[in-house]
Design a protein around this motif. Sequence first.
Motif, PDB file in Angstrom:
ATOM      1  N   MET A   1      24.052  50.266 120.136  1.00 24.88           N
ATOM      2  CA  MET A   1      23.169  51.131 119.384  1.00 24.88           C
ATOM      3  C   MET A   1      23.191  50.782 117.911  1.00 24.88           C
ATOM      4  N   GLN A   2      24.404  50.562 117.389  1.00 27.74           N
ATOM      5  CA  GLN A   2      24.523  50.239 115.982  1.00 27.74           C
ATOM      6  C   GLN A   2      23.964  48.853 115.676  1.00 27.74           C
ATOM      7  N   ASP A   3      24.116  47.899 116.614  1.00 23.96           N
ATOM      8  CA  ASP A   3      23.555  46.578 116.424  1.00 23.96           C
ATOM      9  C   ASP A   3      22.039  46.646 116.342  1.00 23.96           C
ATOM     10  N   HIS A   4      21.412  47.496 117.140  1.00 25.73           N
ATOM     11  CA  HIS A   4      19.973  47.658 117.087  1.00 25.73           C
ATOM     12  C   HIS A   4      19.558  48.262 115.754  1.00 25.73           C
ATOM     13  N   SER A   5      20.341  49.197 115.217  1.00 24.95           N
ATOM     14  CA  SER A   5      20.037  49.799 113.919  1.00 24.95           C
ATOM     15  C   SER A   5      20.073  48.748 112.809  1.00 24.95           C
ATOM     16  N   SER A   6      21.053  47.856 112.851  1.00 20.96           N
ATOM     17  CA  SER A   6      21.132  46.794 111.842  1.00 20.96           C
ATOM     18  C   SER A   6      19.947  45.855 111.943  1.00 20.96           C
ATOM     19  N   PHE A   7      19.524  45.546 113.165  1.00 18.58           N
ATOM     20  CA  PHE A   7      18.383  44.647 113.348  1.00 18.58           C
ATOM     21  C   PHE A   7      17.109  45.293 112.834  1.00 18.58           C
ATOM     22  N   ARG A   8      16.957  46.608 113.084  1.00 15.40           N
ATOM     23  CA  ARG A   8      15.780  47.303 112.544  1.00 15.40           C
ATOM     24  C   ARG A   8      15.800  47.306 111.026  1.00 15.40           C
ATOM     25  N   LYS A   9      16.982  47.445 110.447  1.00 17.11           N
ATOM     26  CA  LYS A   9      17.089  47.410 108.990  1.00 17.11           C
ATOM     27  C   LYS A   9      16.641  46.049 108.454  1.00 17.11           C
ATOM     28  N   MET A  10      17.020  44.974 109.121  1.00 17.14           N
ATOM     29  CA  MET A  10      16.588  43.643 108.703  1.00 17.14           C
ATOM     30  C   MET A  10      15.074  43.497 108.807  1.00 17.14           C
ATOM     31  N   LEU A  11      14.493  44.002 109.887  1.00 17.34           N
ATOM     32  CA  LEU A  11      13.046  43.907 110.043  1.00 17.34           C
ATOM     33  C   LEU A  11      12.313  44.684 108.962  1.00 17.34           C
ATOM     34  N   VAL A  12      12.830  45.871 108.641  1.00 21.27           N
ATOM     35  CA  VAL A  12      12.207  46.660 107.563  1.00 21.27           C
ATOM     36  C   VAL A  12      12.296  45.917 106.232  1.00 21.27           C
ATOM     37  N   GLY A  13      13.447  45.346 105.937  1.00 25.30           N
ATOM     38  CA  GLY A  13      13.620  44.602 104.683  1.00 25.30           C
ATOM     39  C   GLY A  13      12.710  43.396 104.599  1.00 25.30           C
ATOM     40  N   ILE A  14      12.593  42.648 105.719  1.00 30.23           N
ATOM     41  CA  ILE A  14      11.717  41.475 105.725  1.00 30.23           C
ATOM     42  C   ILE A  14      10.260  41.894 105.541  1.00 30.23           C
ATOM     43  N   GLY A  15       9.872  42.975 106.194  1.00 28.59           N
ATOM     44  CA  GLY A  15       8.503  43.461 106.043  1.00 28.59           C
ATOM     45  C   GLY A  15       8.199  43.880 104.613  1.00 28.59           C
ATOM     46  N   PHE A  16       9.142  44.583 103.999  1.00 28.30           N
ATOM     47  CA  PHE A  16       8.935  45.018 102.611  1.00 28.30           C
ATOM     48  C   PHE A  16       8.906  43.821 101.664  1.00 28.30           C
ATOM     49  N   PHE A  17       9.729  42.817 101.919  1.00 27.40           N
ATOM     50  CA  PHE A  17       9.761  41.613 101.102  1.00 27.40           C
ATOM     51  C   PHE A  17       8.434  40.858 101.192  1.00 27.40           C
ATOM     52  N   CYS A  18       7.914  40.709 102.412  1.00 28.35           N
ATOM     53  CA  CYS A  18       6.624  40.031 102.577  1.00 28.35           C
ATOM     54  C   CYS A  18       5.495  40.816 101.923  1.00 28.35           C
ATOM     55  N   ALA A  19       5.533  42.132 102.066  1.00 25.87           N
ATOM     56  CA  ALA A  19       4.502  42.954 101.427  1.00 25.87           C
ATOM     57  C   ALA A  19       4.563  42.816  99.913  1.00 25.87           C
ATOM     58  N   THR A  20       5.774  42.719  99.355  1.00 23.08           N
ATOM     59  CA  THR A  20       5.926  42.544  97.906  1.00 23.08           C
ATOM     60  C   THR A  20       5.325  41.208  97.450  1.00 23.08           C
ATOM     61  N   CYS A  21       5.592  40.156  98.226  1.00 23.58           N
ATOM     62  CA  CYS A  21       5.052  38.837  97.871  1.00 23.58           C
ATOM     63  C   CYS A  21       3.525  38.827  97.912  1.00 23.58           C
ATOM     64  N   VAL A  22       2.969  39.423  98.963  1.00 24.88           N
ATOM     65  CA  VAL A  22       1.508  39.464  99.085  1.00 24.88           C
ATOM     66  C   VAL A  22       0.895  40.275  97.947  1.00 24.88           C
ATOM     67  N   ALA A  23       1.500  41.438  97.640  1.00 26.36           N
ATOM     68  CA  ALA A  23       0.980  42.271  96.542  1.00 26.36           C
ATOM     69  C   ALA A  23       1.076  41.552  95.197  1.00 26.36           C
ATOM     70  N   ALA A  24       2.161  40.791  94.995  1.00 28.66           N
ATOM     71  CA  ALA A  24       2.320  40.061  93.735  1.00 28.66           C
ATOM     72  C   ALA A  24       1.254  38.976  93.582  1.00 28.66           C
ATOM     73  N   VAL A  25       0.993  38.245  94.672  1.00 30.87           N
ATOM     74  CA  VAL A  25      -0.038  37.201  94.619  1.00 30.87           C
ATOM     75  C   VAL A  25      -1.395  37.807  94.311  1.00 30.87           C
ATOM     76  N   ILE A  26      -1.701  38.914  94.983  1.00 30.43           N
ATOM     77  CA  ILE A  26      -2.987  39.581  94.734  1.00 30.43           C
ATOM     78  C   ILE A  26      -3.083  40.059  93.286  1.00 30.43           C
ATOM     79  N   GLY A  27      -1.982  40.615  92.779  1.00 26.11           N
ATOM     80  CA  GLY A  27      -1.995  41.098  91.395  1.00 26.11           C
ATOM     81  C   GLY A  27      -2.249  39.987  90.383  1.00 26.11           C
ATOM     82  N   TYR A  28      -1.579  38.833  90.573  1.00 28.12           N
ATOM     83  CA  TYR A  28      -1.794  37.726  89.641  1.00 28.12           C
ATOM     84  C   TYR A  28      -3.191  37.125  89.801  1.00 28.12           C
ATOM     85  N   ARG A  29      -3.725  37.167  91.015  1.00 33.19           N
ATOM     86  CA  ARG A  29      -5.092  36.695  91.206  1.00 33.19           C
ATOM     87  C   ARG A  29      -6.079  37.588  90.490  1.00 33.19           C
ATOM     88  N   ILE A  30      -5.826  38.898  90.487  1.00 34.51           N
ATOM     89  CA  ILE A  30      -6.695  39.835  89.769  1.00 34.51           C
ATOM     90  C   ILE A  30      -6.627  39.570  88.264  1.00 34.51           C
TER      91      ILE A  30
END
Length: 356
Positions: A1-30
């Motif tokens: 159960m705890q291993d699954h929680s850690s994996f979900r935490k990694m997925l959330v972090g990766i998703g937030f990191f990718c969203a940050t990169c995409v938002a940054a690119v869009i911002g500089y393009r604007i």
Amino acid sequence: MQDHSSFRKMLVGIGFFCATCVAAVIGYRIAGWSLVDSLYMVVITIFGVGYGEVHPIDSPALKFFTALIIIAGCSSGIYVVGGFVQMIAEGEIQRALGVRRMSRGINETSGHVIVCGFGRVGRMLTAELRELGEPFVCVDSNPERIAEAEALGYLVVTGDAGQEETLNRAGIARARVLATVLPDDAANVFITLTARELTEEIEIIARGESTATQRKLIRSGANHVVLPAAIGASKIANMISCPSAGALLADPKHSERLRTDLHSLGLSLHEYPIAATSNVLGSPLGELQSSCDGGMLVVAIRHADETMLQNPPADQVIQAGDTLFIVTDHSNRLSLSRATQLKRPEIVYRGSRVQP
């Protein structure tokens, strides 16, 4: 159960990191930057390389946006790394905590059964003990078998049951019974010796594969020895020689063996042929049983045509020519004989019926 929680935490972090990169690119393009310049700026900003700005960042809005990108990117990166480290570390921590909880559970158990060996016989034995509500601890040196037992919720100890340290961890000083059911006779003998040296009070039940091993186990300190092969062979022989209760009663050889076994229990098997002048003729079996205060059991009736009725009901009517097979204790034999005796013949004397 705890291993699954850690994996979900990694997925959330990766998703937030990718969203940050995409938002940054869009911002500089604007802001009017090219796609390549925007991507390059995001990489050197988030990863802290700091080679310098691709274009001058002179407006307060662009400076504030870049600062947010740095904070969000670094935070999400740290979050991902933390989840990865946690996923690795939790396995060891959880394992250590599991061992500690298991040890505490065994230390709080007393009057239990120690089952040495979680193989084929050990699995069946522990299942029966669980069904009966008996507390027990499984001991085995195979990690896969221990993991299987632990998954079933059993208390387990990993190690060689022939070692004193392993049996002490299993709580042999507080145990009531030790059952060694390994398929290796030599191992069972050694475990019996070790257990008997640790305590004289515990009852030891050992599995053996040959009669020679049986003698060794008894000399080693086992209270009881079970030979599965011998028991199975005896059962098969009985099924071959006594295929049914009818055959058991009809065959004189089998019937005699049954009488011997019943005699050792203080019971007797008797045959009572019913003649045409018997007292019980035409009566139900229940009436005959009540006349003996219930101290008898009619197990079968052989009719005049040689057909056998097993476990006859209480309302079965007794007929002439029947033979009753009755199991009773020795004290009821006399009353049963009186109940099934012949009717006394009537004498007609000068027109009057009298009893002799």
